[in-house]
Design an enzyme around this catalytic site. Structure first.
Site, PDB file in Angstrom:
ATOM      1  N   ASP A   1     -19.113 -55.916  29.697  1.00  0.00           N
ATOM      2  CA  ASP A   1     -18.185 -55.149  30.555  1.00  0.00           C
ATOM      3  C   ASP A   1     -17.217 -54.395  29.650  1.00  0.00           C
ATOM      4  O   ASP A   1     -16.515 -54.995  28.831  1.00  0.00           O
ATOM      5  CB  ASP A   1     -17.419 -56.139  31.462  1.00  0.00           C
ATOM      6  CG  ASP A   1     -16.587 -55.423  32.527  1.00  0.00           C
ATOM      7  OD1 ASP A   1     -16.371 -56.027  33.587  1.00  0.00           O
ATOM      8  OD2 ASP A   1     -16.127 -54.287  32.289  1.00  0.00           O
TER       9      ASP A   1
ATOM     10  N   ASP B   1     -19.756 -49.520  34.173  1.00  0.00           N
ATOM     11  CA  ASP B   1     -19.420 -50.012  32.826  1.00  0.00           C
ATOM     12  C   ASP B   1     -19.858 -51.448  32.578  1.00  0.00           C
ATOM     13  O   ASP B   1     -19.328 -52.120  31.710  1.00  0.00           O
ATOM     14  CB  ASP B   1     -17.909 -49.857  32.567  1.00  0.00           C
ATOM     15  CG  ASP B   1     -17.088 -50.929  33.243  1.00  0.00           C
ATOM     16  OD1 ASP B   1     -17.519 -51.434  34.296  1.00  0.00           O
ATOM     17  OD2 ASP B   1     -16.027 -51.282  32.700  1.00  0.00           O
ATOM     18  N   GLU B   2     -20.835 -51.920  33.350  1.00  0.00           N
ATOM     19  CA  GLU B   2     -21.269 -53.310  33.217  1.00  0.00           C
ATOM     20  C   GLU B   2     -22.782 -53.404  33.152  1.00  0.00           C
ATOM     21  O   GLU B   2     -23.469 -52.612  33.796  1.00  0.00           O
ATOM     22  CB  GLU B   2     -20.892 -54.110  34.470  1.00  0.00           C
ATOM     23  CG  GLU B   2     -19.455 -54.346  34.694  1.00  0.00           C
ATOM     24  CD  GLU B   2     -19.264 -54.999  36.057  1.00  0.00           C
ATOM     25  OE1 GLU B   2     -19.853 -56.062  36.294  1.00  0.00           O
ATOM     26  OE2 GLU B   2     -18.539 -54.425  36.871  1.00  0.00           O
TER      27      GLU B   2
HETATM   28  P1  TTP Z   1     -13.755 -52.499  35.922  1.00  0.00           P
HETATM   29  O1  TTP Z   1     -14.725 -52.966  34.888  1.00  0.00           O
HETATM   30  O2  TTP Z   1     -13.527 -53.391  37.103  1.00  0.00           O
HETATM   31  O3  TTP Z   1     -12.333 -52.242  35.274  1.00  0.00           O
HETATM   32  P2  TTP Z   1     -11.951 -51.659  33.858  1.00  0.00           P
HETATM   33  O4  TTP Z   1     -13.144 -51.437  32.999  1.00  0.00           O
HETATM   34  O5  TTP Z   1     -11.086 -50.461  34.069  1.00  0.00           O
HETATM   35  O6  TTP Z   1     -11.021 -52.797  33.266  1.00  0.00           O
HETATM   36  P3  TTP Z   1     -11.456 -54.215  32.639  1.00  0.00           P
HETATM   37  O7  TTP Z   1     -11.019 -54.165  31.219  1.00  0.00           O
HETATM   38  O8  TTP Z   1     -10.702 -55.220  33.445  1.00  0.00           O
HETATM   39  O9  TTP Z   1     -12.945 -54.330  32.790  1.00  0.00           O
HETATM   40  O10 TTP Z   1     -14.196 -51.091  36.489  1.00  0.00           O
HETATM   41  C1  TTP Z   1     -14.820 -50.096  35.686  1.00  0.00           C
HETATM   42  C2  TTP Z   1     -14.334 -48.734  36.073  1.00  0.00           C
HETATM   43  O11 TTP Z   1     -14.579 -48.509  37.469  1.00  0.00           O
HETATM   44  C3  TTP Z   1     -12.847 -48.542  35.895  1.00  0.00           C
HETATM   45  O12 TTP Z   1     -12.520 -48.138  34.584  1.00  0.00           O
HETATM   46  C4  TTP Z   1     -12.504 -47.518  36.932  1.00  0.00           C
HETATM   47  C5  TTP Z   1     -13.508 -47.738  38.032  1.00  0.00           C
HETATM   48  N1  TTP Z   1     -12.874 -48.465  39.176  1.00  0.00           N
HETATM   49  C6  TTP Z   1     -12.373 -47.718  40.241  1.00  0.00           C
HETATM   50  O13 TTP Z   1     -12.472 -46.491  40.269  1.00  0.00           O
HETATM   51  N2  TTP Z   1     -11.730 -48.389  41.263  1.00  0.00           N
HETATM   52  C7  TTP Z   1     -11.588 -49.761  41.273  1.00  0.00           C
HETATM   53  O14 TTP Z   1     -10.994 -50.326  42.211  1.00  0.00           O
HETATM   54  C8  TTP Z   1     -12.127 -50.515  40.161  1.00  0.00           C
HETATM   55  C9  TTP Z   1     -11.978 -52.020  40.122  1.00  0.00           C
HETATM   56  C10 TTP Z   1     -12.752 -49.822  39.145  1.00  0.00           C
HETATM   57 MG    MG Z   2     -14.634 -52.932  32.756  1.00  0.00          MG
END
Ligand code: TTP
Ligand code: MG
Length: 365
Positions: free
Chosen positions: A20, A118-119
């Site tokens: 992730d 992103d996962e």
């Molecule tokens: P995530 O992997 O949930 O969040 P992140 O990568 O920003 O942070 P983390 O370090 O905790 O993993 O989500 C990936 C992308 O998806 C995030 O950068 C933006 C988008 N996203 C949204 O647009 N709305 C949302 O509510 C979430 C959770 C994510």
């Molecule tokens: Mg993320």
């Protein structure tokens, strides 16, 4: 104890990675704009000096120190962190970077499953001899992403997808958490139940009333009572709390759903305005679905009322489709049946999921 490779496979054990990216959208923005390095950064709707009406997509860890979170109203983010750099989302850029990361990670996996932008899950059972080699491999993937993309990723390593997913979230950013089969129970036991996939806020609140706060509490709770309270979901939660997950890493479409949403300039109870907005969303969602050569089966409509109370309703069609009229008919039905007519609406959203590649479909028949 490190098991011999052959023995490891004989025991039918698996080693799964969940990768992730850290604060993905803002991390990409920081990479592209060196001038904002070190600042709190928020990607999302225009804050309009605190009067903006959309939501935060994501924020970097500096902004999170002020309490900013994904999905929060942008106006609230502005109150918590007015000094942040606010940026609109640049989806084409994020999709391109995501694609590069997926290509990079895929080559290390026996089986690979992208899960969101992103996962990804990687089944590396056939690529490594045991947990020690898995650790070396995870570090190598992180290092290559850092070197080639200038971004950090967190990786969780576990005997199944569920444990790997919880583990990747355990030490963020730039984390690596390895949970071997025999450590699963100890690892999950103290974590709050919401760390389990699918346990949303409402379920969390219900569990709290039962005195169930941690995953350990849930694992020890009588599964029959859980089933009578939550139906099939109760049994599922029990298994998840015990760290049991037999699902495989499956090659599938990169996109798990397509969604769009609209926040009205002013909250409105005018059904003509609301249904027109829904039609426009159907067209946006359908265009993106068709552009990606996808077919969908499930339609989800989100309604957020004044005050932020949010409802989602879904319907799964008995067939796969990419026709606008199927989407509009289903979305209109869902909205019509569930919209409280006298209440003002702040936002509506549309999503299609259960996606299958139309191209693959054609080659199959
Ligand atoms: P995530 O992997 O949930 O969040 P992140 O990568 O920003 O942070 P983390 O370090 O905790 O993993 O989500 C990936 C992308 O998806 C995030 O950068 C933006 C988008 N996203 C949204 O647009 N709305 C949302 O509510 C979430 C959770 C994510
Ligand atoms: Mg993320």
């Amino acid at each position: 104890m490190q098991l011999e490779p052959t023995r490891f496979h004989e025991l039918n054990m698996r080693i799964i990675f969940h990768l992730d990216m850290d604060h993905f959208y803002t991390a990409v923005e920081e990479r592209e704009r060196t001038e904002i390095k070190g600042a709190a950064v928020i990607v999302g709707a225009d804050p309009k000096e605190g009067k903006g009406r959309g939501v935060v997509s994501t924020s970097n860890y500096e902004a999170r120190k002020s309490g900013v979170r994904s999905g929060m109203p942008i106006s609230m983010a502005w109150r918590l962190c007015p000094r942040a750099v606010y940026l609109p989302p640049n989806f084409p850029l994020y999709i391109r970077v995501s694609g590069e990361i997926m290509v990079l990670a895929r080559k290390y996996a026996g089986k690979f499953e992208q899960w969101g932008i992103d996962e990804a899950f990687l089944d590396v059972t056939d690529k490594v001899g045991g947990w020690a080699e898995a650790e070396v491999l995870a570090r190598q993937i992180k290092a290559e992403i850092k070197e080639k993309e200038g971004l950090t990723a967190s990786i969780g390593v576990g005997p199944n997808k569920l444990v790997a997913k919880v583990a990747s979230d355990f030490q963020k950013p730039d984390g690596l958490t390895i949970v071997k089969e025999e450590e699963v129970e100890k690892f999950l036991d103290p974590l709050p139940v919401r760390k389990l996939l699918w346990v949303g806020r409402k379920t969390e609140a219900k569990l709290k009333e039962l005195g169930v706060n941690t995953i350990g509490d849930l694992a020890r709770y009588d599964p029959t009572s859980l089933t009578s309270m939550f139906g099939v979901m109760g049994l599922q939660m029990h298994l998840m709390a015990k760290g049991i997950d037999k699902s495989g890493v499956e090659e599938r479409m990169g996109v798990k759903s397509v969604s769009h949403e609209t926040t009205f300039e002013e909250d409105t109870a005018d059904s003509t305005v609301i249904f027109q907005a829904l039609d426009a969303l159907c067209e946006d969602v359908l265009k993106e679905t068709v552009d990606h050569h996808l077919l969908f089966k499930t339609v989800i409509v989100k309604i957020r009322y004044q005050g932020f109370e949010t409802h989602t309703r879904s319907k799964t069609l008995p067939f796969l489709t990419n026709r606008l009229r199927d989407l509009q008919k289903t979305a209109n039905e869902l909205l019509f049946a569930n919209l409280c007519k006298d209440r003002k609406v702040r936002l509506i959203g549309m999503r299609v999921s259960s996606l299958v590649s139309g191209e693959k479909q054609r080659t199959l028949v």
